[in-house]
Write a protein that holds these residues in place. Sequence first.
Motif, mmCIF file in Angstrom:
data_model
loop_
_atom_site.group_PDB
_atom_site.id
_atom_site.type_symbol
_atom_site.label_atom_id
_atom_site.label_comp_id
_atom_site.label_asym_id
_atom_site.label_seq_id
_atom_site.Cartn_x
_atom_site.Cartn_y
_atom_site.Cartn_z
ATOM 1 N N LYS A 296 21.748 -1.977 1.416
ATOM 2 C CA LYS A 296 21.409 -3.384 1.268
ATOM 3 C C LYS A 296 20.808 -3.656 -0.113
ATOM 4 C CE LYS A 296 20.686 -6.363 5.071
ATOM 5 N NZ LYS A 296 19.956 -6.749 6.272
ATOM 6 N N ALA B 153 22.426 -5.863 -3.427
ATOM 7 C CA ALA B 153 21.730 -6.975 -4.063
ATOM 8 C C ALA B 153 21.526 -6.730 -5.555
ATOM 9 C CB ALA B 153 20.393 -7.200 -3.379
ATOM 10 N N ARG B 154 21.106 -5.510 -5.896
ATOM 11 C CA ARG B 154 20.704 -5.284 -7.281
ATOM 12 C C ARG B 154 21.864 -4.953 -8.198
ATOM 13 N NH1 ARG B 154 14.588 -4.860 -6.961
ATOM 14 N NH2 ARG B 154 14.419 -5.158 -4.731
ATOM 15 N N TYR C 57 29.926 -10.262 -3.536
ATOM 16 C CA TYR C 57 28.547 -10.002 -3.096
ATOM 17 C C TYR C 57 28.372 -10.020 -1.587
ATOM 18 C CZ TYR C 57 27.851 -11.272 -7.950
ATOM 19 O OH TYR C 57 27.960 -11.360 -9.308
ATOM 20 N N ASN D 198 18.180 -11.178 6.261
ATOM 21 C CA ASN D 198 17.585 -10.441 5.159
ATOM 22 C C ASN D 198 16.482 -9.487 5.568
ATOM 23 O OD1 ASN D 198 19.094 -11.001 2.945
ATOM 24 N ND2 ASN D 198 18.192 -13.040 2.730
#
Lengths: 295, 713
Positions: B567, B571-572, B409, B269
């Motif tokens: 990235k 995620a969003r 995802y 991450n």
Amino acid sequence: MTPTTPPIAEYHSRPLRSGIVGVVRRLASRPLALIGSLLVLMFLMLAISGPMIAPYSFNEINREALRQPPGPGFPFGTDSLGRDVFSRVLWGAREIIVVPGVATAVAVVLGTLLGLLLGYVGGWLDDLVSRLLDTLLSIPAMLLALVMLGAIGPSSIGIILVVALLYIPIVARVVRSATLGLRTAGFIEAAKLRGESTWYILLREILPSVLPALTVEAALRFSYAIFLTASLGFLGLGVQPPSPDWGRMVNEARDSYVRAPWALWYPAGAIALLVISVNLMAEGLRIALRREGQQ
Amino acid sequence: MTKQPILEAEHLCIDYRLGNQWVNAIRDVSLTIGAGEIHGLVGESGSGKSTLALALMRYLAPNARVSQGDIRLDGVSLLSKSRPEMERIWGRDLCLVPQDPLAALNPAYTVGEQIAEVTRQHQGLSKSEAWSGAVAMLEKVRISDAKAVAQKYPHQLSGGMQQRVVIAMALNTRPRLLILDEPTTALDVTTQAVILDLFRELLHEHQAAALYVSHDLGVIREMCQRMTVLYCGEVMASAPVAGVYQRPIHPYTIGLLASIPRVEIGASNTRLPTIPGTAPSLAQRGQGCVFAPRCPVALDRCYTEKPELETIIHERMVKCHRWGEIDARTLPVDYKDFLAESKEPFFNAKRQSGTEAKQDVPEETPEYVLKAQRVSKTFGGRSLLKRLLMQPDSRVQAVKDVSVNVRRYSTLGLVGESGSGKTTLARCIVGLETADEGRMTLLDAALPPALTDRPAALKREIQMVFQNPSDTLNPYQTIGQMLRRTLERLGAASSPGNVEKRIAELLAAVRLSDDYVNRFPNELSGGEKQRVALARAFAASPALVVADEPTSALDVSVQAVILNLLKDLRAREGASYLFISHDLRAVSYLADWLIVMYQGQIMEEGTTEHVYSIPSHPYTEALISAIPSTDPLEQNKHIRLIAEPNQSTERSGCPFAGRCPRQIGRICEDEAPPWREAGDDHRIRCHIPLDELKKLQSNGTPVQAALDKVVPA
């Protein structure tokens, strides 16, 4: 720890917005292109207002003034029938601009649609139609025009149809090759992925990029169409007498060239000047639009 | 160095004429390159590195001039030479190897004629002497069948071969100085590795001086002894390579090195540190340090007072007011991801107000976004005309029986050389190509192979980001127009108000300000265009975004920005990626799962971690070892794939046979290799048993031995 940092200087090259004003300005910045464009403008005005400013009607015969050299009463002289050459050139301007103009417009519109379709869709359709167009292009233009006008009879509409038919393949080829280069561009594929129709992609996504090349091609076609129309007039296949046609005026003046050469000079000179000025404008446009593209 | 240097540039300044004024492009650059030395010149696009490289050959654009300084070749000033004198020097003493080999080769002549021409022109050799010299030169650049290759035309050769020909041409007259302008940027990593070896060896042998221009810091580290970092036409640092990578001192160098994704870090991450802002245009440079506006440790003084290029230790020069503190380690230079610090509202939009809820997608989402089973695609085929003319079958099977699944995802990375079929596979999935065979499902709904057969609801769920930023946006539409159209077409917002709101959200998500709505693409930099392309792809919150080399045309620092954004958006927005790249570093930063493709087939698949560690497929191993590393501690492995890929379709064996450095015998050529399970779904397709593969790969020696066995294709 870090001292106050001033805001980052925003850097964006801000070139001129694309627009007609910019193109006109760049066109005017080159002397030859400027002269050409001004002359084209003058011819357009004459086409509109020629009959109004002409001192005589196009078929008015002055029996007492046969084969007069250019002088006070007759600026371009008179022909062997005693008609005022100046008036006839003015009257003829409309014909020589409108007929090739309409023919070019028809050729450009249809040729563009065809070229876009062939370039974008490709495949067997392109193979087939492109070969057909090549075949059409391999026949000498004048020969084809003579044969077709011979068949349908000489008329303004006839010339428009013939010239349009002759130029559709040429315009289509130019547009097709410009389209081919865009077919795999990211923005075209993005349009496909959001489900745009083929026509939308052709007219809204591809056409604007093709437009600069097309504008130049249209101007060039126009100048060739003027020439072709005048040539057909010279051969007697143009607009029929007594209405004035620059090409036919040249032909008619041939017989009395020795005694009244001016009756040939002025219409021939007018044809040459018009073609040259349209060409100069086309070349200027090409450069003005290319600069646009490079930004 | 006691020897006389070959090239010396002293306080060189170059101006460009823009409109009616001269703008200073290169400011006070000094360089010295000795015999046998390769000097690296690093800089991002627009830093003036190509201008400088060409200027050192005294090859300037018509609107450029050298306003100050001097360039000397073997002690003789080039600036005093006349044009005819320069023409004798170019091609004889000064040679250029450009980025695109096709730009240097004339398509109308055979490559042999072109190499021979140089010596005929400059050394007055006869035609036959020059020809045999050309063939010898081709042998020297390790072209196995030099006589045959000499008679070929440039387009008949692969990119790697073309570049070798250009090198042969450049070295044919035994030049004093070679300018290498990004000579391997357009090549695959594996080919690049071979070409770099060749450069090193030949330059050493000829004792020529070379200037190596590149934006790839890994390549510079492998190739050069000294390097100069250029920013905005000014030298930021100049030093021996080893020291720079061990301990960079200039903040710009630190930033550049930090923004390179590392294979070792993997898809954790972390975020890549990025250098804020963009390089100013030449006319906008202030009076202080040119890097100050982007520097994390800039002081007020840096904006007003230009630092000097100071020699700090042995041969190491830095242009920074604060180098002392940085060198003494009292001042840490930390780059964060500057975009992440921005306070702009982020949209955690998926299924929130503003965007329409997607009724057609079940809320309990399936485990796999995409399942593609046994996909095949063949190009070419014989048309009726070809059959009538009895022309040979020119079919190429680009994708052979490939199955991929993309987990919800997550990011599936697809790697391989050019021609491996990775792009074709991706295009079959998005529908830009129609797969010949195979079954695909998207979110458990059947996905028809042809785009026209796909219902609107499915089209909306797959979007794509393209490779080339220059043609990804329509030059005649504003950013606003194109986002608006995309939203309307994909039905992502019902009312006009919602559309505008969503456009603002999207621009904010890719960190562009609101006024970009009215801008045309020609007003944007390459990185900004790619950000808009990301916004467009995410407009309707798709389930799967296919990114085809989205960063390969960008500078390192810009690449970091895009990778970070990818990235964030994943995620969003709750999307999954199919990420295609030949850059294994970029892939490792994003992907959870990797698929390695070769000639249309999968050679290995597994989690990123597994694929990068041993045992791995010999092809994967070669790919990884070919990446030029920027890590000073890493010892480079030397696995080089020499032969060219074999494109013929009727092969029963392993597609990699013939190029494989670990080939075990005829079985590789004749029999299709089995899938070998290495645990955790990590699969390798190879004849060599995994235990043995692991043993082979854990000690480096057998590779060199295996190299001798390589059969040229």
